[in-house]
Design an enzyme around this catalytic site. Structure first.
Site, short mmCIF file in Angstrom:
data_model
loop_
_atom_site.label_atom_id
_atom_site.label_comp_id
_atom_site.label_asym_id
_atom_site.label_seq_id
_atom_site.Cartn_x
_atom_site.Cartn_y
_atom_site.Cartn_z
N GLU A 111 -7.37 26.76 59.21
CA GLU A 111 -6.36 27.56 59.92
C GLU A 111 -5.00 27.44 59.25
O GLU A 111 -4.22 28.41 59.23
CB GLU A 111 -6.32 27.13 61.38
N GLU A 131 -15.57 24.08 64.77
CA GLU A 131 -15.20 23.55 66.09
C GLU A 131 -16.33 23.60 67.12
O GLU A 131 -16.48 22.65 67.91
CB GLU A 131 -13.96 24.30 66.62
#
Length: 260
Positions: A111, A131
């Site tokens: 990210e 995740e």
């Protein structure tokens, strides 16, 4: 300013931000987020800093993302308003950032790279949003930036499987700009930064802002009609660079950019 978990290095108008927790593959915890927040604030405010490079310490990882061991141990998980790494929610930064991805870029690490404007990746780099494997979700921008970068179906193929993507595949998918040998990564990133720094900083900032703001407009027509109201575009029209560029061209000389 002295930092504990990051390093900041200046080379003329180019500033390099090093995520410096190699013992945990540059995973980030709350103190690191706040250090990065301060460092990026200083970068944004300094008129003599024009281009940024973000990389990780060591040769194993760019960043493994969120420090899960710190979280599992009850460590504080606060983050600044600017988001993960002081960057993923920093939507007003018009100065360009280059991610020099030297190894693993997982979860929040990916990210961070996606929040940069250009990604240069070592052949050893590996990208993923894993995740869901640990009961989390890539809510620091990955679920939104990746589809915008490579299209919904390709992004969902990564997001819903948590699979790892090599640097070469990242370039094929379209989120990596260039792949290099590991020993050439920083040289290549600095070459990109130097090329950008040869241009008018005011023009570069206006261009970056117009691209990102325009993508959020309802139509191409709205983007074109609305671009003059963007702050960096308006600042370009008022700048010394806006006068210097055409003057230098007419006088057949190299422009002396001021960044103001």
């Amino acid at each position: 300013m002295a930092y504990q978990f990051i390093q900041v290095e200046r080379h003329g108008p180019v500033t390099t931000f090093v995520l410096n927790r190699p013992e945990v593959m540059n995973a980030l915890h709350s103190p690191a987020h706040f250090e990065l927040h301060e460092a990026f604030d200083a970068f944004a405010a300094d008129p003599d800093q024009w281009v940024g490079i973000v990389t990780g310490a060591g040769d194993r990882a760019f960043s493994a993302g969120n420090d899960l061991k710190h979280q599992a141990g009850g460590g504080e998980m606060k983050s600044p308003p600017s988001g993960f790494a002081g960057l993923t929610s920093r939507f007003d930064l018009t100065k360009p950032l280059i991610a020099a991805v030297n190894g693993v870029a997982m979860g929040g690490g990916f990210e961070i790279a996606l929040a940069c404007d250009i990604i240069i990746a070592s052949e050893a780099a590996m990208f993923a949003l894993p995740e869901p494997r640990v009961g989390l979700a890539a809510l620091a921008g990955g679920l939104h930036r990746l589809p915008r970068a490579i299209g919904t179906k390709r992004a969902m193929g990564m997001i819903l499987t948590g699979r790892r993507v090599s640097a070469a595949e990242g370039k094929e998918l379209g989120f990596v700009n260039e792949v290099t040998a590991p020993q050439d990564l920083m040289r290549t990133a600095r070459e990109w930064a130097a090329t950008i720094a040869e241009l008018s900083p005011m023009s570069v900032r206006a261009s970056k802002e117009a691209v990102y703001q325009g993508l959020d407009e309802a139509s191409l027509e709205a983007a074109i009609k609305g671009q003059n109201r963007y702050p960096a575009v308006a600042a370009l029209f008022r700048s010394e660079d806006f006068v210097e560029g055409p003057l230098a061209f007419a006088q057949k000389r190299k422009p002396a950019w001021k960044g103001r």
